[in-house]
Design an enzyme around this catalytic site. Sequence first.
Site, short mmCIF file in Angstrom:
data_model
loop_
_atom_site.label_atom_id
_atom_site.label_comp_id
_atom_site.label_asym_id
_atom_site.label_seq_id
_atom_site.Cartn_x
_atom_site.Cartn_y
_atom_site.Cartn_z
N MET A 61 0.80 -1.24 -0.07
CA MET A 61 0.00 -0.02 0.00
C MET A 61 0.80 1.13 0.18
SD MET A 61 -3.19 -0.55 0.19
CE MET A 61 -4.34 0.45 1.43
N CYS A 62 0.33 2.38 -0.53
CA CYS A 62 1.06 3.44 -0.72
C CYS A 62 0.47 4.49 0.52
CB CYS A 62 1.03 4.11 -2.11
SG CYS A 62 1.07 3.08 -3.49
N GLN A 63 1.26 5.62 0.55
CA GLN A 63 0.80 6.70 1.40
C GLN A 63 0.54 7.87 0.87
OE1 GLN A 63 1.67 6.97 5.23
NE2 GLN A 63 1.99 4.82 5.52
N ASN B 213 -3.99 5.19 -3.41
CA ASN B 213 -3.51 4.39 -2.52
C ASN B 213 -4.39 3.19 -2.65
OD1 ASN B 213 -3.90 3.10 -0.13
ND2 ASN B 213 -2.94 4.34 1.11
#
Lengths: 256, 256
Positions: B1-3, B108
């Site tokens: 997962m990204c931020q 995200n």
Amino acid sequence: MCQLLAMNCNVPTDIVFSFTGFAHRGGRTDTHHDGWGIAFFEGAGVRHFVDHQAAIASPIAELIKQYPIKSLNVIAHIRKATQGQVALENCHPFVRELWGRYWVFAHNGDLKDFNPTLDGPFRPVGNTDSERAFCFLLQQLRERFGDQPPAMPALRAAIRDLVHVIARHGTFNMMLSDGTALFAHCSTKLCYVVRKHPFDKASLADEDLSVDFSQVTTPDDRVAIIVTTPLTTNETWTEFAPGELKVFVDGLPQPE
Amino acid sequence: MCQLLAMNCNVPTDIVFSFTGFAHRGGRTDTHHDGWGIAFFEGAGVRHFVDHQAAIASPIAELIKQYPIKSLNVIAHIRKATQGQVALENCHPFVRELWGRYWVFAHNGDLKDFNPTLDGPFRPVGNTDSERAFCFLLQQLRERFGDQPPAMPALRAAIRDLVHVIARHGTFNMMLSDGTALFAHCSTKLCYVVRKHPFDKASLADEDLSVDFSQVTTPDDRVAIIVTTPLTTNETWTEFAPGELKVFVDGLPQPE
């Protein structure tokens, strides 16, 4: 009038040396202090830096001079505003997407009464003649070729037609790239040099700085630099003819 | 997962403090090291910085932490690749033009089997689910409203419909801005804080750094920060509900 700089290479190359001289024209050795910008292709992606400060006063220009971003196609621009106020949205180069590729564009000159009907998907965000010309170019390419890009000969012929239509309205020195080729059109002033083996030492015209390219290259490297006026004092620069469109691929101007 | 990180304000504000903590998640306090990016609106223009290096190792991230670019709307992203290789063209945020405005987008999450027909003027350059979602959003907005942007209530309703369509394919936390408003959609995880008078001291969760906002603001300033997980340890962050779309204008979430 603004100043243009572009680079087209056969291997990813940094533009630190040429940009260092060029950036001095943004407020020190010349009067172009109404913003500047540079775009680097990196694969299909683009790094795009624009600033409405003079290039010599810009922290981002300072970063570019110190951070060797390697690229096959680079377009840079220093602005002296003729149309459109000094604002970020009016800084070149402009970037748009067509056919799943980014296109980068910068213009030097001044177009009179150039108000094409822009009823397609490319609308200007700012208020310069230059961004209108870029939107017109992309709209026309999309109208002519539809959803798929044509082969290079057809693309080159179409771009030549279109820049000549635009150039009827005034001075239109311009650089355009889709990351695979660099298109350079001269209305009044543009020149280029191809740096290749055997490499030699080059000395900047705008700053007391030299670089010996033989120390930082391999024999296979080839780099074309296209610019408004020569950047170095000891290389042979070739002038474009007025009305000429050249296409550079892998560091070389392509035959017709 | 990204931020994800976004800022929406009523006066141009720099994001140095919040970005400093956020950038630490790009390889130091968290494992998001597959590139990062940030886009700042400045008037109608956009400054767009992307890098496929980890944010903690990036000279450009270092510049952003030191150069107080003031903006009303900022979107930043730190990437942990789920779809698409680590490459510049896959770094968020993405920027495209619609209705003569730039639109900035970051995502995200992870979308499964999301392959909409993209037959309009917005085509992906890279190969992420995220860029496909952005192209789909813009294509749908253009199809629904034609050549002119609608008023905010209609725009908000359309964006809500579209993000719900996309979110059926997986996790879709996203930030979107056209420079006038910030749209934030939560699938799983998003929170926000509004900093306003009386300002207090805030301490970063990811670095030993505090700032007393009362020293650097005026009583009229209002700043909304929206982020994946809280950036500070001593402010009250409000969590989004899953499926919620919030619209921020002038530093405030707008009532329905």
